[in-house]
Each structure stands twice: as structure tokens, then as C-alpha cells.
Design a protein around this motif. Structure first.
Motif, PDB file in Angstrom:
ATOM      1  N   VAL A  39      85.659 -55.406   9.702  1.00 53.18           N
ATOM      2  CA  VAL A  39      85.294 -55.251  11.111  1.00 53.18           C
ATOM      3  C   VAL A  39      84.674 -56.566  11.569  1.00 53.18           C
ATOM      4  N   VAL A  40      85.172 -57.089  12.690  1.00 50.18           N
ATOM      5  CA  VAL A  40      84.602 -58.301  13.278  1.00 50.18           C
ATOM      6  C   VAL A  40      83.841 -57.899  14.535  1.00 50.18           C
ATOM      7  N   LEU A  41      82.579 -58.289  14.612  1.00 50.97           N
ATOM      8  CA  LEU A  41      81.779 -57.993  15.797  1.00 50.97           C
ATOM      9  C   LEU A  41      81.596 -59.284  16.588  1.00 50.97           C
ATOM     10  N   GLU A  42      82.007 -59.256  17.842  1.00 50.76           N
ATOM     11  CA  GLU A  42      81.944 -60.440  18.703  1.00 50.76           C
ATOM     12  C   GLU A  42      81.075 -60.106  19.923  1.00 50.76           C
ATOM     13  N   GLN A  43      80.112 -60.985  20.184  1.00 54.15           N
ATOM     14  CA  GLN A  43      79.235 -60.798  21.361  1.00 54.15           C
ATOM     15  C   GLN A  43      80.017 -60.679  22.663  1.00 54.15           C
ATOM     16  N   GLY A  44      80.992 -61.549  22.824  1.00 52.22           N
ATOM     17  CA  GLY A  44      81.642 -61.712  24.119  1.00 52.22           C
ATOM     18  C   GLY A  44      82.862 -60.831  24.276  1.00 52.22           C
ATOM     19  N   PRO A  45      83.547 -60.983  25.417  1.00 57.84           N
ATOM     20  CA  PRO A  45      84.712 -60.152  25.726  1.00 57.84           C
ATOM     21  C   PRO A  45      85.983 -60.621  25.020  1.00 57.84           C
ATOM     22  N   THR A 234      95.628 -67.944  16.966  1.00 61.25           N
ATOM     23  CA  THR A 234      96.243 -68.120  15.644  1.00 61.25           C
ATOM     24  C   THR A 234      95.837 -67.033  14.648  1.00 61.25           C
ATOM     25  N   MET A 235      94.566 -67.020  14.289  1.00 62.92           N
ATOM     26  CA  MET A 235      94.096 -66.193  13.173  1.00 62.92           C
ATOM     27  C   MET A 235      93.904 -64.725  13.549  1.00 62.92           C
ATOM     28  N   ILE A 236      93.344 -64.486  14.724  1.00 61.23           N
ATOM     29  CA  ILE A 236      92.988 -63.113  15.120  1.00 61.23           C
ATOM     30  C   ILE A 236      94.228 -62.218  15.162  1.00 61.23           C
ATOM     31  N   VAL A 247      88.795 -55.985  15.483  1.00 52.21           N
ATOM     32  CA  VAL A 247      87.942 -56.933  16.204  1.00 52.21           C
ATOM     33  C   VAL A 247      87.285 -56.164  17.344  1.00 52.21           C
ATOM     34  N   ARG A 248      85.987 -56.043  17.271  1.00 48.40           N
ATOM     35  CA  ARG A 248      85.258 -55.253  18.272  1.00 48.40           C
ATOM     36  C   ARG A 248      84.517 -56.218  19.202  1.00 48.40           C
TER      37      ARG A 248
END
Lengths: 550, 191
Positions: A39-45, A234-236, A247-248
Motif C-alpha cells: 500500500v502506498v500512501l500519498e499526501q496529495g491527489p 513510469t513506475m506507478i 496507491v492511496r
């Protein structure tokens, strides 16, 4: 093609990765491709190429792609003796893909010297200059891997100062621009060597992605063609196609939780509605950037870890290095360069990567010829302070726009222990979390080096035939986008935060990989090294997990 | 150019000329200013944030920052409309800064209004305010209104971009400028 995974917050996934940028995106792709649940947690949109526009007001004033200081204020002071004042200071990509979405795309490898400068040239009094615990040769295969997996354009062997490489670039250089021709002209006169800039932008179609269309909006902007080799482009997508990675977006992590055994159990984060959530995980990989990574570790203090997590050395947040070790000079030429077209940099000079010891200076830097100011930014900040800043003469000078270029030097910033990220004791952000407090002042030796490099910029512009030149001041910077050094890598747990596997010395299932891992700043072009480290860290972590050693 | 825009452009030129010949105000300057003020009164200009009077004062500042001369300036670009848009739509928290700044401006211009001062006097007043946060923002937002993306209501007909020689078609192909074209043609000749 598998659908992107969806996990419950109560599922203890194999890895939760905090941050989806230059490093987090790479680790997400590598670990999920290697069979782990991520699980990837990302601050932004989550934004898509169609969301990227050519609107300066949006990216610079409304922070469409970056942290917004109205919601997440910073405080700043030059030394511990001062009271920090609220002031925008750290600037980072805050969206899926992080800083790799809005970076200029300069893709310089570190050279051998950057890993062992202390033993070759040091020590420097007042500086925390140390050798890296790994060498260029350890990282070389991963620089190559990054260049090929992401898509980097350049010309191997074109610079006599380049470190050894095992493989050429996957793509030829982007077309030379007028600034590049003038760089070559000046360099030739001075006996220096201009070479095609290595750029993480596609000069040709590559792995299903579109080549650069030369629109001219790279730095600070997202690429609407997907030609910039961001992790978003690329990676995502590969991570998601593995069927094992979620990816959240809009997920702002406030704490890493630990159990009585001192192991991480997961993270607490705010979702888009500012509701508190908890993602459980068997291991945590922190890739939040050189400012947010120490911020989060310091916020994760507990009875067991009263000084913050992974901080038994007391070094979390210390040895911060910025891109203030840069200087820029301007030149106006006879004919139009129209350098607002295409990628910002087409030629680079590394003759001063290691400044000759006869000058009595430490470190060195690289020069690039560029025009990375858009119309508004050019008018706001393109002229020397002594030149008119408004009125008739100012308006007249605006017309030099197509006939101008800048030379920018990127230089080594010495690590200093008192340059830090700490928690502000008073100021809070819109989530009620303590603001990032920055304490920063360049080491005097760094300033001398920058001054020397700016002299070279002026020399180069003159040699290239500039009709008019000026220096832009470098001693009163606002924000920094290159955030390095705050959780440095080392073998000794007393004087470093992570080991050579990127594992924190204190918490066995907590890994840290981003600009914070840096021991030196190199010559202040960090992205290639962040990504090489991330590919290497993914290998190390995979090996440890496979052997059940996490 | 249709009649209306021509009229607006010419009126801009006149006020602009007043600003451009800053040290010897033209006799027509006052008349031109009245003309601009009349335009406001007849309702041709609509603002979401500024009152008509505030808009007149603010626009007079814009004209000092990027004057109109034989080429369009902040007035022709409609910089005031960008500022009004930003203050009402995207950054309303800036309103107090601009309102207070306009009050400071009025005090510094008293007993006249800032817009009624001769260009040279306007220059002197703004010089005094140059180090204030208000002036810094006024300059920044005037420049955005002259050179920013036209979808934000300023830089009308891309006059700012045309003035400085910038284009934004979304793609280009090499050669981009004089020196790389020269290099390419040299290479071709050698071939």
C-alpha cells in the motif's frame, strides 16, 4: 493486466510505503513486482496528464502540484538562537509521483568523489562531512537500471569527467537549443567541455510513452504528454498492473506505530475527509522526502521512543542540505534564442565538478545553460535587484525575454549538524500536526564555492558573446526543493540513522529511502541518486524479506 | 480589432502616454483619465471584489508598474481583471491586504486621490510604498495580470505575451532559436 489491488486497512500488507515520489514510486513498482503486497500512501491527489496545464498562477500561487504553506506552514530561522518565523521554506511535489512530476528532469549521476570526499579532501572544520558507507561502484548498476527503467536521454562518454558506466543511455540526447550552442561556444573559448545534458525526458517514443513535444513547461509543471519520466508516468502504472499494489492518494501520514517489541505495526493517517485511519503492515518504507521523513519520525515519538522513532543517534532531522548552494547569472544576446521552447537544459559543463585545490575551495559544482523562467517568473525575479523592477525601463527590459539565457551552477552543500528539521513547538498545520521548523545557514565554505562558481558563470556568458550580463543574488533564498541528508546512511548506529540496506538502526522493520538518506549532497542534482538508491534498496529489502529477516 | 476594442486601446494609449512621459504630463492626460473613469461609471467595467473607486486606484497602480506606451501595458492587458478575479475567486484571504494597501495609498496621496495625481507624483507615492507587502503583492499580481495565462482574466488577447515575444501553442519543433538554427544550417551545408 491485473486491476490495481485494494486492501483493507486491517490487512497487514507486506509493506506500507509512505510517499509516492522519486523513491516511493520506484519501491512500489519493485516490491509489488517482486510479489509483495504493497500500500502506498500519498499526501496529495492523483492527477493525470490531462490535468497538467501551462498556468504559472496555478503552480506557483495556488500550489496545484506542491505543498500549500497556508495549510502546512513552515517556520524558519537561521540559527538555534533565533525565534523561527512562519515562512515558506521547503517545497515539494505533493501528488502521486511527488517531486518527480514537477522536477526540471536534470539527471546527473553522482561521481565517485561524492561518496568519499571526506577521506580525499576533508575534514572541513564546522562541517559534518563524512564518506558514504557505499561507493559509486555499488550504485552504478542501479543508476543504469534507473536510466533504462524510467527513460533518460543523454550521450554516454560525452563528458570527460563522467564516472564509469556499464551501459549507454537508453535514448539519444534531446535537440540542442540556442543556449546549448552558446554554452558550447563559450566553453570552447575557455577550454572547458560542454556536453549534452542527461535529462529524464524522452527524446523518442519509449516503452509505450510519447516523446517530448518541446512545449517548454518542465520545471514546476507536470508533463501533459507523459514524456517526463516521472514515477507517475513510469513506475506507478506498472506497480498497479502487478495487481498487488494500491496507491492511496490524499492520505497524510501522521504517525508510525510500534509495538512493545519495538517493531513497526503500521501507520496512522488522515484520509481526504481528515478522518483518522490506520494501515497495518508487516514493514514500513518511508519515502516522504528529506523534510517530511524526519518530520514524521519526530512526530512518531512514544514512551518507548521519546526522542522520535529511529532516533537513538539524535541525528534524525540533522545535517539537512539544501539547493541554496546554487547561483544564477543572466546574459542577453544579439539574436533570439527563444529558449522558452523545449526542455530547459541542453548542455552542461562539469569542468569544476572538483575545483582545483589551488583555489583553496572545497567541493565544486556543475554549470548548465538554461531558461527555466516562464513569463511571469521572468518578470518577477529574472533581473538583478539593482535593475528597475517596475515602470518604463522595467517594461522595456521585459522585451529581452527571447534573447536571454541563464547559467545556473549546482554546487556541493556541506552538511552541518545545526542545519535541521525539527517540530515547531507552537505552529500547527491544518490537521493539527506540528509544523516543520527549519534551521538553516550554509557553511561558509559552501558560500565561497558558490561565489567561485558564479564567477565562472559570468566568465562563460562573456565568452559566449553576451551583450549584457548580470548576477542574481544567492545569499537570500526563499524555498528549497532539494531536501537532503536528514536521516543519513552509515554503518555506525551512533552517527547515522539507517544502515546500508536502508534499514533504520533502531527499528528492524522500518526502512527509509529518499533524499534524507544522503550523506553528502553531491553537486546538488539529487534525483538520479535518490532513484538509484531506491532500486538498490528494493533489491536489499527483497533479499531480506525472502530470507525472512525483516 | 473592432470599434470597441479600438476605442479601449486608444484610450489606453492616451493614459499610457501620460504615464510614459512621466516627467512632463501631457495636457490631455486629465481628459484621458476622465474618459477612463467615465467608462467605469457607465458600467462597462464590472468587478466582483473591487468597488469602482478601488478599481480606479488599483488600475492606476498597475499602470505605473507596467505603463502603456506605444505598446500595450497592464491596462490593455486587463491586469485589474486578473487581480479582481484572484481576490474574489481563488485567494480571497488577500482582500484585507489589498484594501488596507489602498487605504495607505489614499493617505499617501492626500489631499488628492492617487489616480488624479500626475504620473510623476504617482511615481513618487509608489516609491514611498515600494517596501510594503502591499506594493510587493500589487507588483506580483500586476505582472500576473500582464503575463499570466489568459484564462485567469488578465493578459487579454495575449498582449503581454506578444509584447515580450512568448508563444504558448503547446508544442514546438527544432530549430528553436537563431543560434541552433545557424548550427543546423551549417551542418547541412557541410553535408
Amino acid at each position: 493486466m491485473a486491476a490495481a489491488a485494494r486492501y483493507k486497512t486491517t490487512d497487514a500488507v507486506d509493506f506500507v510505503i509512505v510517499g509516492s515520489g522519486a523513491a516511493g514510486g520506484v519501491l512500489a513498482k519493485e516490491l509489488s513486482s517482486n510479489g509483495f503486497r504493497v500500500v502506498v500512501l500519498e499526501q496529495g491527489p492523483r492527477l493525470e496528464p490531462g490535468d497538467f496545464e501551462h498556468d504559472e498562477y496555478s503552480v506557483y500561487n495556488l500550489n496545484a502540484l506542491t505543498n500549500n504553506w497556508r495549510e502546512q506552514p513552515n517556520t524558519f530561522r537561521k540559527s538555534e538562537n533565533e525565534n523561527a518565523q512562519t515562512k515558506p521554506t521547503v517545497w515539494y511535489g505533493r501528488l502521486v509521483g511527488g517531486g518527480s512530476v514537477h522536477f526540471t528532469s536534470n539527471y546527473w549521476r553522482f561521481h565517485e568523489i561524492d561518496f568519499l570526499e571526506r577521506s580525499r579532501k576533508g575534514p572541513v572544520p564546522g562541517a559534518g562531512l563524512e564518506d558514504w558507507p557505499i561507493a559509486y561502484a555499488d550504485l552504478e548498476p542501479y543508476y543504469t537500471k534507473a536510466e533504462w527503467e524510467l527513460g533518460v536521454s543523454g550521450l554516454a562518454g560525452a563528458s570527460p569527467f563522467d564516472p564509469p558506466r556499464s551501459k549507454p543511455y537508453p535514448l539519444p540526447p534531446l535537440p540542442i537549443k540556442s543556449s546549448g550552442v552558446l554554452m558550447e561556444r563559450g566553453a570552447k573559448k575557455l577550454g572547458w567541455h560542454a556536453f549534452p545534458a542527461p535529462m529524464a525526458i524522452l527524446s523518442q517514443n519509449y516503452r509505450g510513452r510519447h516523446a517530448c513535444m518541446h512545449c517548454g513547461f518542465c520545471e514546476a509543471f507536470g508533463c501533459e504528454w507523459g514524456a517526463k519520466s516521472s514515477t507517475l508516468a513510469t513506475m506507478i502504472p506498472i506497480a498497479e498492473q502487478s495487481g498487488r499494489c494500491e496507491v492511496r492518494a490524499n492520505s497524510y501520514v501522521s504517525q508510525i506505530e510500534t509495538n512493545a517489541a519495538g517493531r513497526a505495526t503500521g501507520v496512522v493517517y488522515f484520509d481526504k475527509q481528515k478522518r483518522e485511519r490506520r494501515q497495518r503492515a508487516k514493514a514500513v518504507v518511508l519515502c516522504a522526502n528529506g523534510a517530511e521523513t524526519p518530520h514524521l519520525l519526530l512526530m512518531s515519538r512514544s514512551k518507548q521512543f521519546p526522542n522520535g522513532l529511529a532516533n537513538s543517534s539524535g541525528l534524525v532531522g540533522k545535517y539537512l542540505m539544501f539547493d541554496w548552494a546554487a547561483a544564477m547569472s543572466a546574459g542577453v544576446f544579439e539574436h533570439p534564442l527563444n529558449d522558452f521552447k523545449s526542455v530547459h537544459v541542453s548542455r552542461v559543463i562539469h569542468d569544476f565538478y572538483e575545483i582545483d585545490s589551488k583555489h583553496g575551495l572545497f567541493g565544486g559544482g556543475g554549470l548548465d545553460g538554461r531558461f527555466d523562467l516562464y513569463p511571469v517568473g521572468f518578470a518577477l525575479s529574472g533581473f538583478a535587484p539593482a535593475m528597475p523592477q517596475w515602470g518604463r525601463e522595467f517594461k522595456k527590459n521585459l522585451r529581452d525575454f527571447p534573447r536571454m539565457m541563464y547559467v545556473l551552477s549546482h554546487n556541493a552543500a556541506l552538511a552541518v549538524e545545526t542545519n535541521t528539521i525539527t517540530l515547531d513547538p507552537e505552529v500547527k498545520d491544518a490537521w493539527g500536526l506540528p509544523a516543520i521548523r527549519v534551521t538553516y545557514r550554509d557553511h561558509p565554505e559552501t558560500t565561497k564555492t558558490v561565489q567561485f562558481m558564479q564567477d565562472r558563470e559570468m566568465e562563460l556568458l562573456d565568452a559566449a558573446g553576451a551583450l549584457k550580463t548580470w548576477r542574481l543574488p544567492f545569499d537570500n533564498r526563499d524555498t528549497s526543493a532539494h531536501l537532503m541528508g536528514t536521516c543519513r546512511m552509515g554503518k555506525d548506529p551512533k552517527i547515522s540513522v539507517i544502515n546500508t540496506d536502508h534499514r533504520s538502526h533502531d527499528v528492524p522493520n522500518l526502512f527509509i529511502c529518499d533524499g534524507s538518506s544522503f550523506v553528502t549532497s553531491g553537486r546538488n542534482q539529487p534525483t538520479a541518486t535518490i532513484q538509484a538508491l531506491a532500486f538498490r534498496a528494493a533489491d536489499r529489502i527483497t533479499t531480506l524479506a525472502t530470507k525472512n529477516e525483516i | 480589432m473592432n470599434d470597441n476594442s479600438r476605442r479601449a486601446f486608444v484610450s489606453g494609449l492616451l493614459t499610457g502616454a501620460g504615464a510614459a512621459v512621466a516627467w512632463s504630463a501631457l495636457p490631455h492626460f486629465a481628459a484621458a483619465h476622465e474618459h477612463a473613469a467615465a467608462q467605469v461609471k457607465t458600467g462597462e467595467r464590472k468587478f466582483a471584489c473591487f468597488t469602482s473607486e478601488e478599481a480606479i486606484q488599483m488600475e492606476a497602480i498597475c499602470e505605473q508598474i507596467i505603463p502603456s506606451d506605444d505598446e500595450p501595458g497592464a491596462r490593455e492587458a486587463g491586469a485589474i481583471y486578473f487581480i479582481d478575479y484572484a481576490l474574489s475567486q481563488t485567494e480571497p484571504y488577500l482582500q484585507p491586504l489589498f484594501r488596507d494597501g489602498l487605504k495607505q495609498l489614499a493617505e499617501a496621496s492626500a489631499p488628492q486621490t492617487f489616480s488624479a495625481l500626475k504620473a510623476k507624483q504617482q511615481f513618487v507615492v509608489l516609491k514611498k510604498l515600494e517596501s510594503t507587502e502591499f506594493f510587493r503583492k500589487a507588483r506580483e499580481y500586476t505582472i500576473n495580470g500582464f503575463l499570466g495565462d489568459p484564462k485567469r482574466k488578465g493578459n487579454r488577447q495575449e498582449v503581454g505575451w506578444k509584447y515580450i515575444g512568448f508563444e504558448n501553442p503547446g508544442m514546438f519543433s527544432p530549430p528553436f532559436g537563431y543560434y541552433d538554427a545557424e548550427l543546423l544550417s551549417g551542418k547541412k551545408q557541410r553535408e
